[in-house]
Design a protein around this motif. Structure first.
Motif, PDB file in Angstrom:
ATOM      1  N   VAL A   1       0.876  -1.169   0.000  1.00 26.65           N
ATOM      2  CA  VAL A   1       0.000   0.000   0.000  1.00 26.65           C
ATOM      3  C   VAL A   1       0.913   1.218   0.000  1.00 26.65           C
ATOM      4  N   PHE A   2       0.627   2.153  -0.884  1.00 22.12           N
ATOM      5  CA  PHE A   2       1.458   3.348  -1.034  1.00 22.12           C
ATOM      6  C   PHE A   2       0.629   4.603  -0.822  1.00 22.12           C
ATOM      7  N   LEU A   3       1.279   5.656  -0.387  1.00 20.81           N
ATOM      8  CA  LEU A   3       0.742   7.010  -0.455  1.00 20.81           C
ATOM      9  C   LEU A   3       1.638   7.750  -1.437  1.00 20.81           C
ATOM     10  N   GLU A   4       1.136   7.935  -2.643  1.00 19.73           N
ATOM     11  CA  GLU A   4       1.933   8.563  -3.687  1.00 19.73           C
ATOM     12  C   GLU A   4       1.620  10.045  -3.797  1.00 19.73           C
ATOM     13  N   PRO A   5       2.641  10.870  -3.974  1.00 22.04           N
ATOM     14  CA  PRO A   5       2.369  12.283  -4.254  1.00 22.04           C
ATOM     15  C   PRO A   5       1.733  12.411  -5.636  1.00 22.04           C
ATOM     16  N   TYR A   6       0.850  13.361  -5.761  1.00 22.47           N
ATOM     17  CA  TYR A   6       0.104  13.514  -7.008  1.00 22.47           C
ATOM     18  C   TYR A   6      -0.260  14.979  -7.183  1.00 22.47           C
ATOM     19  N   VAL A   7      -0.134  15.461  -8.397  1.00 20.69           N
ATOM     20  CA  VAL A   7      -0.556  16.818  -8.725  1.00 20.69           C
ATOM     21  C   VAL A   7      -1.777  16.698  -9.631  1.00 20.69           C
ATOM     22  N   ASN A   8      -2.900  17.236  -9.170  1.00 25.67           N
ATOM     23  CA  ASN A   8      -4.129  17.196  -9.945  1.00 25.67           C
ATOM     24  C   ASN A   8      -3.947  18.056 -11.193  1.00 25.67           C
ATOM     25  N   PRO A   9      -4.027  17.465 -12.391  1.00 25.21           N
ATOM     26  CA  PRO A   9      -3.768  18.238 -13.607  1.00 25.21           C
ATOM     27  C   PRO A   9      -4.798  19.328 -13.870  1.00 25.21           C
ATOM     28  N   GLY A  10      -6.011  19.179 -13.365  1.00 22.13           N
ATOM     29  CA  GLY A  10      -7.038  20.186 -13.610  1.00 22.13           C
ATOM     30  C   GLY A  10      -6.841  21.461 -12.812  1.00 22.13           C
TER      31      GLY A  10
ATOM     32  N   ARG B   1      -2.251  10.116  -3.275  1.00 22.95           N
ATOM     33  CA  ARG B   1      -3.218   9.097  -3.640  1.00 22.95           C
ATOM     34  C   ARG B   1      -2.890   7.808  -2.892  1.00 22.95           C
ATOM     35  N   LEU B   2      -3.935   7.140  -2.453  1.00 26.95           N
ATOM     36  CA  LEU B   2      -3.792   5.848  -1.806  1.00 26.95           C
ATOM     37  C   LEU B   2      -3.817   4.795  -2.909  1.00 26.95           C
ATOM     38  N   VAL B   3      -2.708   4.041  -3.009  1.00 25.04           N
ATOM     39  CA  VAL B   3      -2.538   3.069  -4.085  1.00 25.04           C
ATOM     40  C   VAL B   3      -2.343   1.691  -3.472  1.00 25.04           C
TER      41      VAL B   3
ATOM     42  N   ALA C   1      -0.621  12.508   6.562  1.00 24.06           N
ATOM     43  CA  ALA C   1       0.109  12.044   7.740  1.00 24.06           C
ATOM     44  C   ALA C   1      -0.762  11.135   8.608  1.00 24.06           C
ATOM     45  N   GLU C   2      -2.048  11.475   8.758  1.00 24.48           N
ATOM     46  CA  GLU C   2      -2.958  10.635   9.543  1.00 24.48           C
ATOM     47  C   GLU C   2      -3.172   9.278   8.877  1.00 24.48           C
ATOM     48  N   VAL C   3      -3.316   9.285   7.557  1.00 23.13           N
ATOM     49  CA  VAL C   3      -3.491   8.034   6.827  1.00 23.13           C
ATOM     50  C   VAL C   3      -2.224   7.195   6.918  1.00 23.13           C
ATOM     51  N   ALA C   4      -1.074   7.842   6.785  1.00 20.81           N
ATOM     52  CA  ALA C   4       0.201   7.117   6.892  1.00 20.81           C
ATOM     53  C   ALA C   4       0.371   6.502   8.278  1.00 20.81           C
ATOM     54  N   GLN C   5      -0.036   7.215   9.297  1.00 17.84           N
ATOM     55  CA  GLN C   5       0.058   6.692  10.664  1.00 17.84           C
ATOM     56  C   GLN C   5      -0.822   5.454  10.832  1.00 17.84           C
ATOM     57  N   ALA C   6      -2.038   5.484  10.312  1.00 19.62           N
ATOM     58  CA  ALA C   6      -2.934   4.331  10.410  1.00 19.62           C
ATOM     59  C   ALA C   6      -2.398   3.153   9.595  1.00 19.62           C
ATOM     60  N   LEU C   7      -1.875   3.431   8.410  1.00 23.52           N
ATOM     61  CA  LEU C   7      -1.321   2.354   7.594  1.00 23.52           C
ATOM     62  C   LEU C   7      -0.080   1.750   8.240  1.00 23.52           C
TER      63      LEU C   7
ATOM     64  N   PHE D   1       2.929  -1.413   4.140  1.00 22.40           N
ATOM     65  CA  PHE D   1       2.876   0.015   3.855  1.00 22.40           C
ATOM     66  C   PHE D   1       4.284   0.481   3.535  1.00 22.40           C
ATOM     67  N   LEU D   2       4.441   0.951   2.315  1.00 19.05           N
ATOM     68  CA  LEU D   2       5.761   1.368   1.852  1.00 19.05           C
ATOM     69  C   LEU D   2       5.769   2.875   1.636  1.00 19.05           C
ATOM     70  N   PRO D   3       6.068   3.625   2.701  1.00 20.24           N
ATOM     71  CA  PRO D   3       6.096   5.088   2.518  1.00 20.24           C
ATOM     72  C   PRO D   3       7.355   5.489   1.769  1.00 20.24           C
ATOM     73  N   SER D   4       7.188   6.410   0.853  1.00 21.86           N
ATOM     74  CA  SER D   4       8.364   6.957   0.169  1.00 21.86           C
ATOM     75  C   SER D   4       8.679   8.301   0.806  1.00 21.86           C
ATOM     76  N   PRO D   5       9.901   8.778   0.673  1.00 21.38           N
ATOM     77  CA  PRO D   5      10.233  10.092   1.249  1.00 21.38           C
ATOM     78  C   PRO D   5       9.360  11.202   0.668  1.00 21.38           C
TER      79      PRO D   5
END
Length: 176
Positions: free
Chosen positions: A97-106, A113-115, A153-159, A167-171
């Motif tokens: 399970v990842f939390l990936e950084p994402y920039v909304n193009p719109g 994003r939770l992946v 941060a809250e989601v990462a803490q729960a994961l 849960f594989l957090p990236s920097p």
């Protein structure tokens, strides 16, 4: 256990949109016309259309307000009601399970994003047509964290607490 709750619209604004739409439809049916910018005259048909759009918008937002919460993170796994999955996915069926950084193009807003990457040979009930940013394995994008009331941060803490080594957090995932 942590339940990710969707952001809910402000109900008083929905009531204002709905009443404005009803007022515009009523006005269009009683012969009122609206003049915009002194020289643009909107006839009764345009007011009827604008009123219908306002009512449909408010009803759509009301529907969105009562949709079920998308993800419950718990000891047994992820209870999902998102991305075409409506069931408990146990931790044994999840490879990562990842939390990936994402920039909304719109809107160019930054979010996470939770992946989910299913374990090899496991069908979680949705297509794994997304290659995650960490290692490119087939994954499923569950949701953008900014759709919820919780922070990354809250989601990462729960994961971290429940998923453990899955849960594989990236920097990058904790930057905001």
């Amino acid at each position: 256990m942590m339940t990710l709750h969707y952001r809910r619209p402000k109900f008083y604004l929905l009531a204002i949109y709905f009443l404005a739409g009803c007022g515009a439809i009523w006005a269009s049916q009683t012969g009122y016309e609206l003049t915009v910018l002194v020289f643009v005259n909107l006839g009764s048909t345009a007011m009827l259309i604008l009123g219908a759009i306002a009512i449909l918008f408010s009803l759509w937002q009301l529907r969105e307000a009562f949709r079920p919460d998308p993800v419950v993170i718990g000891e047994a796994g992820l209870q999902l009601k998102v991305a075409g999955i409506n069931r408990l996915v146990p931790w044994g069926a999840i490879d990562a399970v990842f939390l990936e950084p994402y920039v909304n193009p719109g809107s160019d807003t930054r979010t996470h994003r939770l992946v989910l990457t299913p374990a090899p040979g496991v069908d979680v009930g949705a297509k794994t047509d997304y290659g995650n940013q960490a290692d490119g394995r087939p994954s499923i994008v569950l949701l953008a964290v900014d759709e919820t009331v919780h922070t990354a941060a809250e989601v990462a803490q729960a994961l971290t607490a429940y998923a453990g080594p899955r849960f594989l957090p990236s920097p990058l995932s904790m930057e905001k």
